[in-house]
Write an enzyme that holds these catalytic residues in place. Structure first.
Site, PDB file in Angstrom:
ATOM      1  N   GLU A  21       0.797  -1.222   0.000  1.00 57.02           N
ATOM      2  CA  GLU A  21       0.000   0.000   0.000  1.00 57.02           C
ATOM      3  C   GLU A  21       0.836   1.281   0.000  1.00 57.02           C
ATOM      4  O   GLU A  21       0.380   2.310  -0.475  1.00 57.02           O
ATOM      5  CB  GLU A  21      -0.932   0.001   1.215  1.00 57.02           C
ATOM      6  CG  GLU A  21      -1.962  -1.098   1.213  1.00 57.02           C
ATOM      7  CD  GLU A  21      -2.946  -0.988   0.058  1.00 57.02           C
ATOM      8  OE1 GLU A  21      -3.302   0.153  -0.309  1.00 57.02           O
ATOM      9  OE2 GLU A  21      -3.338  -2.034  -0.496  1.00 57.02           O
TER      10      GLU A  21
ATOM     11  N   SER B  56     -52.650 -16.102  -2.429  1.00 55.59           N
ATOM     12  CA  SER B  56     -53.800 -16.489  -1.610  1.00 55.59           C
ATOM     13  C   SER B  56     -53.651 -16.136  -0.136  1.00 55.59           C
ATOM     14  O   SER B  56     -54.593 -16.313   0.640  1.00 55.59           O
ATOM     15  CB  SER B  56     -54.044 -17.998  -1.742  1.00 55.59           C
ATOM     16  OG  SER B  56     -54.471 -18.306  -3.047  1.00 55.59           O
TER      17      SER B  56
END
Length: 619
Positions: free
Chosen positions: A97, A367
């Site tokens: 990094e 339903s």
């Protein structure tokens, strides 16, 4: 040869664009950055200790019995001193990094050039251009919006931090605050999440896996993209090999290892979907920030029952899967007497998908709407023994003939209303809506709390949707559950309640939850429909849901078999289960369709286990 030139031109164009961008960055950062940092009054001293360490009071979620469920900010609790973080992991992070971390003063323009060159050569973003200090600033203080003013502010804060803190202090803050995907922050939290270990117990390969996640936590998730994660881990190992942190033999041995991750149940506590629901509710209700709710040291006493929640999660986890890992599912359980939420599950696996289907997903209920339709009929003079006709009938809807059909294509003639509900007869449901009138049924369903589209009350287009559950915008599981509280509690509709009280870090009560109820139908109507719904389980379409104690319920399956429901209750527990695919594929497992019956089977299993400690109660 001309073909090769055509391929080369776009590549050169990309390189020139990158070089132009770097020149602009150098000019802005080099000439303006120093002046900006030194003379801008808005760049104040940054106190990392004040920003991170004292705020480690994660808020805690407790169940109705005072049992701790989870902390809302686990990443800020698992702070790990730098000396306890493995040296290899620290060096690997710096190598990948920010290679010149110990040399620059917050901004590294040389590192930007090196990262661009390396990434172009590898055709992959193996290294980043921002320093660790800049990344720390962005994560803690700024947004991810990429603009020149924001970059200047980032540079300013990075320089200020470097002036006030040692490199080790900055690295410690970075490693404890970086995001590792799936809602996890910090190296200790990530180690526990992915490997069920403390960070100091990780192998070198496992440490490399974590380092690989920093650049793209979701992109390289070993749960979602294991092949990509393995490739990324080995790339990290190659980078640290080039830095002399590994020997060639160590690199070859480590890169040959499989990618092994596992879950840590003690860290991944239950109730993730419910916790998110509570955070959102508190933020909307009281205007509190999410940061304050999660890390303000609050003690949030909720209505959740830890035992019932565990059974709910186990029930959803036990559902059958198709070849794609679906279907998805949701479950909500309420106390029918007061609407308190006892359990909430918004999907199969919270770590893979935080989308809470229990409260955000709207689907057609089929339903499952029929008990409410039949309740409207009872409210208007029908009884469970009233005779109704089950036979083919044709209506004119939107200028066209429409003939509703029963699911089994059979018709039973004259039957009592209770049997029509038990057998889920479409023709009878449509006849009831037609006889009562669309506006009457529409208003009744709204009283129960079912979300409907107002325009549907004024024309014949609403006949089929009202009778067969094809509601225009769909219903969430929580909304459906809420609408049934009136049937389960003598006509009293209860608003769902999740929070009993909230205390601050000193134990002072900040807010109290309140039960909100309204009498929306007659108690006699609720009792009659409950009796009919018991028939659904006793001898009708919901026999698979029988929990071995008195219960009332109803199946529901939407058109084209994309959604399956079961909604039901006992005297002490009201619950709904939904099954469906996020992409709305039809529900098929092992070559066969599944529907409301399957949902009912798991509903019955949930009720049976959730109430195993309770004596049998009768309606």
């Amino acid at each position: 040869m001309p073909h090769n030139n055509q391929q080369t031109k776009p590549r050169r164009s990309r390189v020139f664009k990158l070089l132009r961008w770097l020149v602009v960055l150098f000019l802005i950062g080099g000439l303006s950055g120093t002046v900006f940092v030194l003379y801008n009054p808005f760049i104040s001293e940054v106190d990392l200790r004040q920003l991170l360490r004292p705020n480690l009071q994660a808020s805690v979620l407790l169940d109705r019995n005072g049992e701790e469920l989870l902390t809302l900010s686990p990443s800020r609790v698992a702070w790990t001193p730098l000396e306890k973080i493995p040296l290899f992991l620290r060096r690997a992070v710096v190598a990948v990094e920010d290679r010149r971390f110990y040399e620059h003063r917050g901004v590294d323009f040389q590192g930007v050039l090196r990262a661009v060159y390396y990434n172009l050569r590898r055709q992959e973003r193996a290294q980043g251009g921002s320093t660790l200090t800049q990344q720390l600033v962005k994560n803690l203080l700024l947004t991810n919006v990429k603009t020149i003013p924001r970059k200047l502010v980032e540079i300013g804060y990075a320089v200020k931090i470097e002036q006030n803190y040692s490199k080790d202090e900055i690295l410690e803050a970075y490693l404890n605050g970086i995001y590792f995907g799936h809602g996890v922050y910090g190296v200790e939290g990530a180690a526990r999440f992915y490997f069920a270990k403390h960070v100091w117990d990780l192998s070198l390969a496992e440490q490399a896996t974590l380092v690989g996640l920093i650049r793209g936590p979701e992109l390289y998730s070993p749960y979602r993209h294991p092949d990509r994660a393995l490739k990324r881990r080995n790339l990290i190992l190659e980078v640290v090999l080039g830095q002399g942190l590994l020997t060639r033999r160590e690199y070859e041995q480590l890169s040959a290892l499989p990618l092994e991750v596992e879950e840590d149940p003690s860290y991944l506590t239950m109730g993730g979907y419910f916790a998110d629901y509570v955070v959102d509710w508190l933020a909307q209700q009281y205007g509190w920030s999410v940061q304050y709710i999660r890390a303000g040291g609050l003690r949030i006493y909720t209505t959740l029952d830890a035992y019932i929640q565990r059974i709910a999660e186990e029930t959803i986890a036990a559902l059958p899967k198709d070849e794609k890992g679906g279907p998805e599912a949701a479950l909500v359980a309420l106390d029918p007497k007061n609407g308190q939420i006892l359990a909430m599950v918004g999907g199969r696996n919270y770590r893979f998908s935080k989308y809470n289907r229990a409260v955000r997903m709207r689907r057609q209920i089929g339903s499952a709407i029929k008990p409410l339709i039949f309740a409207a009929a009872v409210e208007n003079g029908f009884t469970p023994d009233t005779l109704v006709v089950d036979e083919p009938v044709t209506y004119t809807v939107n200028g066209r003939p429409w003939t509703p059909q029963n699911a089994d294509d059979e018709y039973r003639g004259v039957i009592p209303l209770r049997d029509a509900l038990a057998w889920s007869l479409n023709t009878v449901a449509v006849r009831l809506v037609d006889e009562l009138g669309v506006p009457t049924v529409f208003a009744f369903l709204q009283r129960l709390g079912l979300p409907l589209v107002a325009s549907g009350a004024r024309n014949d287009k609403a006949l089929a949707p009202l009778a067969l559950g094809g509601l225009t915008e769909g219903v969430t599981p929580l909304e459906l559950c809420t609408s049934f509280t009136a049937l389960a509690n003598q006509g009293l509709r209860s608003q769902p309640l999740a929070v009993l009280r909230v205390e601050d870090a000193r134990g002072r009560v900040l807010r109290r939850g309140s039960i909100r109820q309204e009498q929306v139908i007659r108690p006699e109507t609720a009792r009659a429909v409950t009796e009919m719904m018991q028939g659904v389980i006793a001898y009708g379409t919901g026999q698979s849901a029988d929990p071995g104690r008195p219960a009332a319920g109803k199946t529901g399956t939407s058109n084209e078999n994309t959604d399956a429901w079961f909604i039901g209750y006992t005297p002490e527990l009201l619950a709904v289960i939904w099954l469906g695919n996020d992409d709305r594929r039809p529900l098929r497992i092992d070559g066969r369709d599944i529907g409301g019956g399957t949902a009912g089977k798991y509903w019955g299993s949930f009720i049976r286990q959730a109430l195993v400690r309770n004596s049998v109660k009768y309606f």
